[in-house]
Every structure is written in structure tokens, then in C-alpha cells.
Design a protein around this motif. Structure first.
Motif, short mmCIF file in Angstrom:
data_model
loop_
_atom_site.label_atom_id
_atom_site.label_comp_id
_atom_site.label_asym_id
_atom_site.label_seq_id
_atom_site.Cartn_x
_atom_site.Cartn_y
_atom_site.Cartn_z
N UNK A 38 0.84 -1.19 0.00
CA UNK A 38 0.00 0.00 0.00
C UNK A 38 0.88 1.24 0.00
N UNK A 39 1.13 1.78 -1.16
CA UNK A 39 1.84 3.04 -1.27
C UNK A 39 0.80 4.11 -1.51
N UNK A 40 0.54 4.91 -0.50
CA UNK A 40 -0.54 5.87 -0.60
C UNK A 40 -0.02 7.28 -0.78
N UNK A 41 -0.65 8.00 -1.69
CA UNK A 41 -0.27 9.38 -1.96
C UNK A 41 -1.14 10.32 -1.13
N UNK A 42 -0.53 11.40 -0.69
CA UNK A 42 -1.26 12.38 0.11
C UNK A 42 -0.92 13.77 -0.39
N UNK A 43 -1.94 14.55 -0.65
CA UNK A 43 -1.74 15.96 -1.00
C UNK A 43 -1.90 16.79 0.26
N UNK A 62 9.30 8.47 -1.48
CA UNK A 62 8.61 7.56 -0.56
C UNK A 62 8.96 7.94 0.88
N UNK A 63 7.94 8.21 1.66
CA UNK A 63 8.12 8.41 3.10
C UNK A 63 7.73 7.13 3.82
N UNK A 122 4.70 12.64 -3.51
CA UNK A 122 5.03 11.96 -2.26
C UNK A 122 4.04 10.85 -1.96
N UNK A 123 4.56 9.67 -1.63
CA UNK A 123 3.74 8.54 -1.21
C UNK A 123 4.29 8.01 0.11
N UNK A 124 3.45 7.29 0.86
CA UNK A 124 3.90 6.64 2.08
C UNK A 124 3.87 5.13 1.89
N UNK A 125 4.82 4.45 2.53
CA UNK A 125 4.97 3.01 2.34
C UNK A 125 5.64 2.44 3.59
N UNK A 126 5.41 1.17 3.86
CA UNK A 126 6.05 0.52 5.00
C UNK A 126 7.55 0.31 4.69
N UNK A 127 8.42 0.44 5.71
CA UNK A 127 9.86 0.28 5.47
C UNK A 127 10.22 -1.07 4.85
N UNK A 128 9.63 -2.16 5.32
CA UNK A 128 9.96 -3.47 4.78
C UNK A 128 9.54 -3.60 3.32
N UNK A 129 8.38 -3.04 2.98
CA UNK A 129 7.93 -3.05 1.59
C UNK A 129 8.87 -2.20 0.74
#
Length: 306
Positions: A7-12, A163-164, A189-196
Motif C-alpha cells: 500500500x503506497x498511498x499518496x497524500x496531497x 517515498x516516506x 510523495x507517497x507513504x509506504x512501509x519500510x519493509x515493503x
């Protein structure tokens, strides 16, 4: 490689007030760090940019180029900066965190551009300890074979993905500050889990460099290396370009992400073995199907705006 349901989610950002950073410090003012500083300077959202690093001559060049306003120690950067960006080789991060921690301002936020995340987070836990919440991990998917402050480009991050991988300890306003800084640089910018993150970049970033570097090693150690290099054309140039990257940086990346790299190598070996079998057996059908699939996949990826 399988990463499960990534789940790489983008946030504005919903904050419409102009971004303002009184003092930015960059540790490692080369391509990545210098471009970050240059982009924020060009946007007019920083008052002062400090630079820290191991090589005084590099910092002097960064001052001359206008990337930073002043060369300082890590202690000074920790005391004075509102935002600190780490762009040094990831193998040096724990020592940097330890040096920053004692004088780190209570509201100072640290982020990074490291190509691996799980080991960087472990280094932050060990080095920052009680100040861990002030570190927001990140990774810009941008770069070049060029290095040093002279390679810095304020447009490097425009349209690129960052990726954050925020920590549960992070304060939302600190994550938002880092997000807005990257968006100000023009990044998506997207957020993602470190392991992913580490599994994905092993495949799409680290493996291409590994293959290019090993291919150059193979070519230059062959008996007719001079002839091969003299007759090489644009395809060879494009394929091996990334092998020119910083040896120190890539050494640290490969070692830090070796588990994911080894998993990818096993998967790649299977493909190589199948292709070798097809070539040995003269299996033109399989070869054409493989080449057709690869061509379409590359074209479809480009059509996504990659």
C-alpha cells in the motif's frame, strides 16, 4: 519477489500556507543533498542553508555554488537547524545520528534520502534514542551517475516520486513538514512501509545498478576489453550509465539491503537459466515471446508517465 499487498498511498497537503523553513541543514551536499537545498532555495522557502560533511573542500565548493550559505559542524547543524536532511552514505548514518542527538533542538526535524529504510531506522533508534520521534525517514526515487555539489540540480525532483516511511513515534506535524518540503521540490510523495520499501527498491533500483556494474566488470576484464569498449555504441552507453555512481554509496546500499538483494538475485537466476536454455535449444518461439512481452511491458511503463 513478492511484497504482498503493498500500500503506497499518496497524500496531497491540505495546508495552503506558504512553507517556511528558517534554517535548513544538509549533511552531505552532493547530488541528492545539494539538489534538495537548491530546490528549496529556488522556491524561496528557506532563509539559511547550512552544510555539513566530511570533506571541507566539498563544503567550500557548495558555498561557492550557492547551494549552502555556511559550512558547519554536525553539532552546529543540530543546534541551529529547523530541518536536517541527511544525504550521506547510509553506512555513516548511525554515527551521524549519535553526533546530532546531544545538541538536537527540541523542535528540529530530521529526514533523509537514504536508499534503504529498515537499516536506517535501526541506526536512528540506536543513535537518536529518546529523540527518535524527530526523525521522519524518506527516499527520493531520483538520481544520476553524476556526483558532488556541481551535479546539484534544483529540478532534479520535479515529477519524481518520494517515498516516506513514517514511524509510529513521529508527530503528524513533522511528517507533514517533510511532505511539504518534498512537494515544494516538485516531487510526488507517497507513504509506504519500510519493509515493503526495501523489497521494492531492491528490484527496481538496486538490481539495475548491480547488473550494470557487474557487466562493466565482466567487459573490462575480458581478453579483448579494449576492442569491445572501442566499438561499443549508444545501447552499451545507456545500459551501463548507472555503473558510474558513487562506489561508496552503492557499497553501503548493497550491504544494507543484502537480504532483499539476495532474494531478487535468486529470482533473476531462474529467468537467466530459462533464457539460456532457450538459446541453447534454439527456441525461437520462447525468445520472441519473451522479447515481445519485455518490449510491451517497458512501453506500458513509459505510458504511465514513469
Amino acid at each position: 519477489m513478492s511484497t504482498g499487498n503493498m500500500n503506497a498511498s499518496a497524500h496531497a497537503s491540505t495546508d495552503t500556507t506558504p512553507l517556511k523553513i528558517a534554517t535548513l541543514a544538509v549533511v552531505g551536499v552532493g547530488l541528492i543533498g545539494g539538489s534538495f537545498a537548491a530546490a528549496l532555495k529556488q522556491a524561496g522557502c528557506v532563509d539559511t542553508v547550512l552544510g555539513a560533511g566530511r570533506r571541507p573542500e566539498t563544503l567550500q565548493e557548495a558555498v561557492r555554488l550557492g547551494l549552502i550559505d555556511e559550512a558547519v559542524s554536525l553539532k552546529d547543524a543540530a543546534e541551529r537547524a529547523d530541518l536536517i536532511f541527511l544525504a550521506a552514505p547510509v553506512g555513516a548514518f548511525e554515527a551521524i545520528f549519535r553526533e546530532l542527538a546531544p545538541t538536537l533542538g527540541a523542535k528540529t526535524v530530521i529526514t533523509d534520502g537514504g536508499s534503504t529504510k529498515q537499516n536506517v531506522i535501526e541506526a536512528a533508534r540506536a543513535g537518536l534514542q529518546a529523540r527518535l520521534a524527530q526523525f521522519v525517514p524518506g527516499h527520493p526515487m531520483a538520481g544520476s551517475h553524476e556526483k558532488g555539489p556541481q551535479a546539484a540540480d534544483p529540478k532534479l525532483y520535479v515529477g519524481r516520486r518520494v517515498m516516506l516511511t513514517p514511524l509510529v513515534e513521529n508527530h503528524p506535524q513533522d511528517v507533514e513538514l517533510v511532505r511539504r518540503a518534498w512537494q515544494t521540490c516538485g516531487a510526488n510523495v507517497v507513504t509506504i512501509e519500510p519493509s515493503q520499501h526495501d523489497g521494492v527498491v531492491a528490484a527496481i533500483s538496486h538490481m539495475p545498478h548491480w547488473v550494470a556494474a557487474l557487466f562493466m566488470e565482466y567487459i573490462t576484464h575480458s581478453d579483448d576489453a579494449t576492442l569491445k569498449l572501442q566499438t561499443a555504441g549508444s545501447g552499451f552507453k545507456d545500459f551501463t550509465r548507472v555503473a558510474q555512481g558513487s562506489p561508496e554509496m552503492w557499497r553501503d546500499i548493497f550491504i544494507a539491503n543484502r537480504s532483499a538483494m539476495l532474494a531478487e538475485l535468486q529470482s533473476l537466476k531462474i529467468v537467466f537459466e530459462r533464457a539460456e536454455h532457450a538459446l541453447r535449444e534454439g527456441d525461437a518461439v520462447w525468445l520472441e515471446e519473451m522479447l515481445d512481452h519485455a518490449s510491451k511491458a517497458r512501453r506500458d511503463w513509459q505510458d504511465l508517465g514513469a
